[in-house]
Design a protein around this motif. Sequence first.
Motif, PDB file in Angstrom:
ATOM      1  N   ASP A   1       0.824  -1.202   0.000  1.00 13.77           N
ATOM      2  CA  ASP A   1       0.000   0.000   0.000  1.00 13.77           C
ATOM      3  C   ASP A   1       0.860   1.254   0.000  1.00 13.77           C
ATOM      4  O   ASP A   1       1.776   1.394   0.790  1.00 13.77           O
ATOM      5  CB  ASP A   1      -0.909   0.019   1.244  1.00 13.77           C
ATOM      6  N   GLY A   2       0.541   2.167  -0.908  1.00 13.53           N
ATOM      7  CA  GLY A   2       1.244   3.431  -0.977  1.00 13.53           C
ATOM      8  C   GLY A   2       2.619   3.373  -1.603  1.00 13.53           C
ATOM      9  O   GLY A   2       3.330   4.369  -1.642  1.00 13.53           O
ATOM     10  N   MET A   3       3.016   2.226  -2.090  1.00 10.80           N
ATOM     11  CA  MET A   3       4.353   2.072  -2.680  1.00 10.80           C
ATOM     12  C   MET A   3       4.233   1.934  -4.198  1.00 10.80           C
ATOM     13  O   MET A   3       3.228   1.442  -4.709  1.00 10.80           O
ATOM     14  CB  MET A   3       5.043   0.827  -2.121  1.00 10.80           C
ATOM     15  N   ASP A   4       5.268   2.360  -4.890  1.00 12.64           N
ATOM     16  CA  ASP A   4       5.317   2.193  -6.333  1.00 12.64           C
ATOM     17  C   ASP A   4       5.703   0.752  -6.660  1.00 12.64           C
ATOM     18  O   ASP A   4       6.470   0.133  -5.934  1.00 12.64           O
ATOM     19  CB  ASP A   4       6.367   3.135  -6.939  1.00 12.64           C
TER      20      ASP A   4
END
Length: 179
Positions: free
Chosen positions: A54-57
């Motif tokens: 979550d929230g990571m590329d």
Amino acid sequence: MRSILLAAGALALVACAAPAVPVTTRTLVSADAATSLAVGESIVEERSVHAAGDGMDPVVNVALRHADGRRLAFQEANHSPNDVIAQSAGGALAQIMGLAGDATPTLYQAASAGGPSEAAFFCGPQGPAAIGTYAGTDGTLLVVGLRQPIEFETRVDGVTYALPYSPDQVCARLRFRQN
């Protein structure tokens, strides 16, 4: 002993059930004589994308494979603010690649850093430290090899900028048609 065998069997089953990351390939055909002289008539691009938390590329891996089997591996530089600055329209990478207007190239860092590599097939025996790519509207793919990563500094006022990049540090300018 029986519990060890059951545990080993369970681990093997889990390993087999883990989804494999799909790898897509495409053939890149040299679009000019200079590219053909540097890398041959064609190379194969292998691309895989690993999902992130979550929230990571996502982690995007790209490899360029020569016809003789040599392979250069890269990872998309999409994780830091400096990566975003370098790849922005008119940013450092666009300037290095000679792109105008709102062109936004993509930066990839070499997946294995170090000295001479038997796998390098452009940018000398060490291969490029990074590459920039840009897919043109005419179907060509530009690939620029960089001898060193783009470096950044933060001014006293808090603004981060890319340091000037010497043209001597560009080790390849390749042009391909995508098949």
